[in-house]
Design a protein around this motif. Structure first.
Motif, PDB file in Angstrom:
ATOM      1  N   ARG A 207       0.837  -1.208   0.000  1.00 46.29           N
ATOM      2  CA  ARG A 207       0.000   0.000   0.000  1.00 46.29           C
ATOM      3  C   ARG A 207       0.869   1.254   0.000  1.00 46.29           C
ATOM      4  O   ARG A 207       0.623   2.199  -0.763  1.00 46.29           O
ATOM      5  N   TYR A 210       2.569   1.742  -3.473  1.00 43.02           N
ATOM      6  CA  TYR A 210       1.711   2.303  -4.514  1.00 43.02           C
ATOM      7  C   TYR A 210       1.473   3.797  -4.269  1.00 43.02           C
ATOM      8  O   TYR A 210       1.406   4.582  -5.226  1.00 43.02           O
ATOM      9  N   ILE A 211       1.346   4.212  -3.008  1.00 44.87           N
ATOM     10  CA  ILE A 211       1.152   5.627  -2.707  1.00 44.87           C
ATOM     11  C   ILE A 211       2.381   6.432  -3.118  1.00 44.87           C
ATOM     12  O   ILE A 211       2.275   7.497  -3.745  1.00 44.87           O
ATOM     13  N   THR A 215       2.816   9.241  -6.064  1.00 46.53           N
ATOM     14  CA  THR A 215       3.425  10.536  -5.764  1.00 46.53           C
ATOM     15  C   THR A 215       4.588  10.835  -6.702  1.00 46.53           C
ATOM     16  O   THR A 215       4.762  11.972  -7.163  1.00 46.53           O
ATOM     17  N   LEU A 261      -5.274  11.610  -2.186  1.00 50.25           N
ATOM     18  CA  LEU A 261      -4.594  10.547  -1.453  1.00 50.25           C
ATOM     19  C   LEU A 261      -4.877  10.652   0.044  1.00 50.25           C
ATOM     20  O   LEU A 261      -5.087   9.632   0.718  1.00 50.25           O
ATOM     21  N   ARG A 265      -6.871   7.944   2.310  1.00 47.80           N
ATOM     22  CA  ARG A 265      -6.239   7.328   3.473  1.00 47.80           C
ATOM     23  C   ARG A 265      -7.097   7.467   4.722  1.00 47.80           C
ATOM     24  O   ARG A 265      -7.105   6.579   5.576  1.00 47.80           O
TER      25      ARG A 265
END
Length: 275
Positions: A207, A210-211, A215, A261, A265
């Motif tokens: 996770r 991928y974030i 970015t 994002l 989250r």
């Protein structure tokens, strides 16, 4: 007054807007209408404690404040086509965006780099104290940059292009280095417990990977086109909205990624992606 700013060109008597100018106005209007409430909502969530707390999200809070200034700048640049007296305020807010966004994003990238690659060093710092010190220094730099850019524009018409390039070329390599280093660290398999705990750890790492990947792509999308356009304009020594417009549009649209994002989250976008 003729303006050669990266925003829409203006004339105090008869506004003349090209096709690219209309595209800018459309994108700027969308950014103001959707960006202002989105970033305001992010600030409200952070202050009310809906996320992980003000201390851990202090950089995001300051970044959202900068982005609100950017959204107001979009409004002023649209109105600048008909109200030329707004030019100084529009330029000041634009300098706030030019210096503020990459600086706070750079601080966030460095923080992630230390947290993932050098966790022992990261844990030595007091979370809120060092963030307040960094943000105070950042705001001093940002406000000083705003005053410098407006002063330089009085003497050098391409000062804004140079300001864009110098700021982006300074912070982009730092951001990319930190993001790539974090991606490499997350890609490597570290020691951990077997079974369910190991599976949960791998899920969290995927996770986070991928974030950070999103970015990284967003950083390239935001800065590379406008840097290329700025270099080309300096080489030909002539401002051309046709070259500058697409890069500016990429930079403006990239501002939506960080709040999305964050909202994802904190679970505020669960109606869009329940997983």
């Amino acid at each position: 007054m003729n303006s050669t700013t990266p925003g829409a060109s203006t004339n105090s008597t008869t506004p003349s807007i090209s096709l690219v100018g209309y595209l800018e106005i459309y994108v700027f209007s969308i950014t103001f209408l959707f960006g202002l409430p989105t970033h305001s909502y992010v600030i409200w969530l952070i202050i009310t404690g809906a996320g992980s707390g003000v201390a851990s999200e202090f950089f995001i809070l300051n970044l959202s404040v900068c982005e609100i200034g950017n959204c107001l700048d979009m409004l002023f640049f649209v109105l600048l086509n008909w109200i030329s007296v707004l030019a100084p305020l529009a330029l000041f807010l634009q300098a706030l965006s030019i210096a503020g966004r990459p600086l706070f994003q750079c601080l966030m990238c460095v923080e992630r780099y230390l947290a993932v690659v050098h966790p022992v060093t990261f844990l030595k710092f007091k979370p809120l104290r060092y963030r307040v010190i960094c943000c105070t220094a950042a705001w001093i730099i940002i406000l000083g940059s705003c005053c410098c850019m407006i002063t330089l524009l009085l003497h050098y018409i391409n000062a804004e292009i140079w300001f864009f390039l110098s700021t982006f070329l300074l912070f982009l390599p730092i951001q990319l280095f930190c993001l790539v280093a974090v991606l490499r660290a997350l890609k490597q398999s570290g020691p951990g417990e077997r079974g369910r705990e190991r599976e949960e750890e791998n899920h969290m790492k995927r996770r986070a990977f991928y974030i950070i990947l999103i970015t990284t792509v967003n950083t390239v999308f935001a800065y590379v086109p406008i840097i290329i356009a700025g270099v080309f304009i300096i080489l030909i020594n002539q401002y051309n909205l046709t070259f500058w417009g697409p890069g500016l549009v990429c930079y403006v649209l990239a501002s939506f990624v960080q709040p999305v994002l964050y909202l994802h989250r904190t679970g505020k976008l669960s109606f869009l992606c329940p997983s």
